[in-house]
Scaffold this motif. Structure first.
Motif, PDB file in Angstrom:
ATOM      1  N   ILE A  29       0.842  -1.203   0.000  1.00 52.00           N
ATOM      2  CA  ILE A  29       0.000   0.000   0.000  1.00 52.00           C
ATOM      3  C   ILE A  29       0.877   1.253   0.000  1.00 52.00           C
ATOM      4  CG2 ILE A  29      -1.635   1.323   1.380  1.00 52.00           C
ATOM      5  CD1 ILE A  29      -2.864  -1.352   2.261  1.00 52.00           C
ATOM      6  N   VAL A  30       1.904   1.247   0.820  1.00 49.07           N
ATOM      7  CA  VAL A  30       2.804   2.409   0.876  1.00 49.07           C
ATOM      8  C   VAL A  30       3.489   2.616  -0.473  1.00 49.07           C
ATOM      9  CG1 VAL A  30       4.897   3.325   1.943  1.00 49.07           C
ATOM     10  CG2 VAL A  30       3.176   2.189   3.358  1.00 49.07           C
ATOM     11  N   LEU A  31       3.964   1.527  -1.086  1.00 48.23           N
ATOM     12  CA  LEU A  31       4.670   1.661  -2.358  1.00 48.23           C
ATOM     13  C   LEU A  31       3.721   2.081  -3.479  1.00 48.23           C
ATOM     14  CD1 LEU A  31       7.526   1.392  -3.434  1.00 48.23           C
ATOM     15  CD2 LEU A  31       7.015  -0.979  -4.055  1.00 48.23           C
ATOM     16  N   VAL A  32       2.513   1.568  -3.487  1.00 45.91           N
ATOM     17  CA  VAL A  32       1.533   1.974  -4.495  1.00 45.91           C
ATOM     18  C   VAL A  32       1.206   3.453  -4.362  1.00 45.91           C
ATOM     19  CG1 VAL A  32      -0.875   1.704  -5.199  1.00 45.91           C
ATOM     20  CG2 VAL A  32       0.545  -0.304  -4.853  1.00 45.91           C
ATOM     21  N   TYR A  33       1.143   3.926  -3.137  1.00 49.87           N
ATOM     22  CA  TYR A  33       0.864   5.349  -2.920  1.00 49.87           C
ATOM     23  C   TYR A  33       1.991   6.213  -3.486  1.00 49.87           C
ATOM     24  CZ  TYR A  33       0.120   9.748  -0.468  1.00 49.87           C
ATOM     25  OH  TYR A  33      -0.049  11.079  -0.170  1.00 49.87           O
ATOM     26  N   VAL A  34       3.208   5.767  -3.299  1.00 49.68           N
ATOM     27  CA  VAL A  34       4.347   6.528  -3.839  1.00 49.68           C
ATOM     28  C   VAL A  34       4.313   6.510  -5.363  1.00 49.68           C
ATOM     29  CG1 VAL A  34       6.856   6.651  -3.965  1.00 49.68           C
ATOM     30  CG2 VAL A  34       5.752   6.098  -1.797  1.00 49.68           C
TER      31      VAL A  34
END
Length: 309
Positions: A281-286
């Motif tokens: 989720i964090v990487l997709v947000y970035v």
């Protein structure tokens, strides 16, 4: 009376008018044994007379201070010495230039060797990236960082080439610098998330090997971005598919590296699936901030300048 010392003819006087010798104490007869001392005293008296008479002859002569002549003379550099110093300085500068050129040539040779090694590494890993990921070691961590740097640079050049035809002010900052920084941050965050997941799982691993493994899986992403930059000239819409493939590989590569470790769920604080899900989720947000917001900001600048016309 004749003075026996200076042979000056004196009248009735007790002392000589010239040298001042005592005339009353002069013996009329002298023994042969005392002749030598008399001669020595005569020589001494004569020297005293000479010294005294020289002072009397030059009464205006003032004694010179010996300390005034004791200062050391200022050395004057001769033309040969100056030429030698100039030649030594020139030879020293030449040696420094030769050393700098040698160091530059050595750095160039090292860069060539690194590029050759990376080229062979890139081609061998591109064929079977997952198999290569299992065999890499700490010595391949540099190749991993180079692969991430290439992804950041190629992403930036893609955005810059795509929007260079648009008359947008500050296109270099918004189209190159910002994607470069965001892509670099995204990849660093991906490595940090893998590190955190393995630490939470209480696994023993080497950070350099982790970077090498992730870099091996990112080699196909580099190839996709190269094709995306090439196809911007032919078809901009078609090139965006290669960009999407590259960022999918970035996400999948993180998960592939994590799951190839033996996750120990019994010792973990939370279940492994949740830690991996949070990381994704964090990487997709970035990635969303990189792709969507960058594109929207550039397009908004383009349309605002278009409507002004």
């Amino acid at each position: 009376m004749k003075c026996p010392v200076c042979n000056h003819e004196n009248e009735n006087a007790s002392f000589c008018e010239r040298c001042g010798s005592n005339l009353t104490e002069v013996a009329s007869t002298s023994s042969p044994a005392s002749s030598a001392p008399s001669q020595e005293s005569a020589a001494a008296s004569e020297s005293e007379y000479t010294h005294w008479s020289s002072k009397q002859d030059s009464p205006n002569h003032a004694p010179q201070d010996s300390s005034s002549n004791t200062s050391a003379p200022i050395p004057i550099r001769q033309p040969q010495e100056q030429a030698q110093a100039t030649e030594n300085q020139a030879s020293g500068d030449q040696q420094n230039n030769q050393w700098n050129n040698m160091m530059q040539n050595e750095k160039v040779q090292q860069a060539k060797e690194v590029s050759k090694q990376y080229a062979s590494y890139f081609l061998s890993v591109l064929v079977r990236p997952y198999q290569a990921m299992k065999t890499v070691g700490e010595q391949h961590s540099l190749n991993g960082w180079l692969t991430m740097a290439l992804i950041a640079v190629l992403s930036s050049t893609y955005f810059l080439i795509s929007f260079s035809s648009m008359d947008i002010p500050g296109i270099f900052v918004s189209g190159f610098v910002r994607p470069l920084l965001l892509t670099a941050i995204m990849l660093i965050i991906a490595v940090a998330l893998m590190y955190i997941i393995l630490k939470v799982e209480k696994l023993t691993f080497h950070p350099k090997i982790l970077v090498a493994q992730y870099g091996a899986l990112l080699v196909p992403a580099v190839a996709a971005l190269v094709l995306a930059n090439v196809f911007t000239i032919i078809s901009l819409s078609f090139s965006m598919y290669f960009v999407a493939i590259a960022y999918i590989i970035v996400l999948v590569g993180m998960n592939a590296v994590v799951f190839q470790y033996p996750l120990n769920r019994s010792k973990a604080v939370i279940d492994s699936i949740y830690t991996v899900l949070i990381a994704n989720i964090v990487l997709v947000y970035v990635v969303y901030r990189l792709l969507i917001e960058t594109l929207l900001s550039i397009l908004s600048l383009f349309y605002s300048s278009f409507w002004r016309l």
